[in-house]
Design a protein around this motif. Structure first.
Motif, short mmCIF file in Angstrom:
data_model
loop_
_atom_site.label_atom_id
_atom_site.label_comp_id
_atom_site.label_asym_id
_atom_site.label_seq_id
_atom_site.Cartn_x
_atom_site.Cartn_y
_atom_site.Cartn_z
N ASP A 1 40.58 31.32 40.56
CA ASP A 1 39.83 32.59 41.20
C ASP A 1 40.90 33.50 41.62
O ASP A 1 41.89 33.46 42.35
N CYS A 2 40.61 34.82 41.51
CA CYS A 2 41.51 35.88 41.97
C CYS A 2 41.52 36.01 43.49
O CYS A 2 42.52 36.58 43.83
N TRP B 1 48.90 35.66 30.97
CA TRP B 1 47.88 35.69 32.26
C TRP B 1 47.02 34.51 32.59
O TRP B 1 46.81 34.12 33.42
N GLN B 2 46.74 33.88 31.39
CA GLN B 2 45.83 32.59 31.67
C GLN B 2 46.72 31.40 31.96
O GLN B 2 46.32 30.38 32.17
N GLU C 1 38.75 42.12 42.93
CA GLU C 1 37.64 41.43 41.97
C GLU C 1 37.40 42.44 40.93
O GLU C 1 37.07 41.93 39.73
N VAL C 2 37.23 43.52 41.04
CA VAL C 2 37.02 44.78 40.37
C VAL C 2 38.12 44.75 39.28
O VAL C 2 37.84 44.97 37.99
N THR C 3 39.48 44.85 39.67
CA THR C 3 40.63 44.86 38.80
C THR C 3 40.54 43.59 37.96
O THR C 3 40.87 43.76 36.62
N VAL D 1 50.25 41.89 46.01
CA VAL D 1 51.37 41.48 44.70
C VAL D 1 50.50 41.10 43.71
O VAL D 1 50.72 41.37 42.45
N ARG D 2 49.23 40.36 43.80
CA ARG D 2 48.43 39.87 42.80
C ARG D 2 47.83 41.08 42.02
O ARG D 2 47.80 41.26 40.74
#
Length: 149
Positions: free
Chosen positions: A104-105, A88-89, A121-123, A59-60
């Motif tokens: 943290d993602c 988003w923030q 992490e890449v996204t 979902v994230r």
């Protein structure tokens, strides 16, 4: 006798940690409790927890992909881009309380497989790059306007 003495010295640190001679971390306490637990471990419950973490990560990832697709659109007004960035923030107007922002993602999804972790992490890194590029462009525009004045 020699092997017994060597065995005692080899496992002395474990005995001291279990007996509490050294200060223990929360992780070490959890491991010791798990290892010394006499009741059977509910594997099905652990499997469900891991599946929930995978679902949460998916979902994230889906949400961050949507934000990336929106940010790539050049037809969006700057105010809309700003609203997306603030959303988003989790920046909100003063007085509204929606809870703690995510720092943290990988928060609450730390047990997912390494591939999924790296994909997340890449996204998120792509979104950070987009945000930094936007801030850079705004600063360059402001600098150019300031020099004109």
């Amino acid at each position: 006798i020699l092997s017994t003495v060597a065995g005692v010295h080899k496992y002395k640190w474990l005995k001291q940690n279990v007996q509490g001679l050294y200060p223990q971390s929360a992780l070490l306490n959890t491991i010791v409790e798990f290892a010394l637990k006499e009741e059977p471990v509910d594997v099905e419950k652990m499997r469900k927890c891991l599946l929930k973490q995978l679902e949460r990560a998916e979902v994230r990832l889906e949400g961050i992909d949507t934000i990336l697709k929106l940010s790539a659109k050049n037809f969006l007004l700057p105010s809309v881009q700003y609203a997306v960035f603030c959303g988003w923030q989790r920046l909100i107007p003063e007085g509204a309380n929606i809870g703690e922002p995510l720092t943290d993602c990988l928060k609450d999804v730390d047990l997912i497989p390494p591939f999924n972790r790296m994909l997340l992490e890449v996204t998120f890194g792509k979104l950070y790059a987009w945000a930094i590029q936007n801030v850079r462009n705004i600063l360059l525009d402001a600098n150019a306007k300031f020099k004109e004045l």
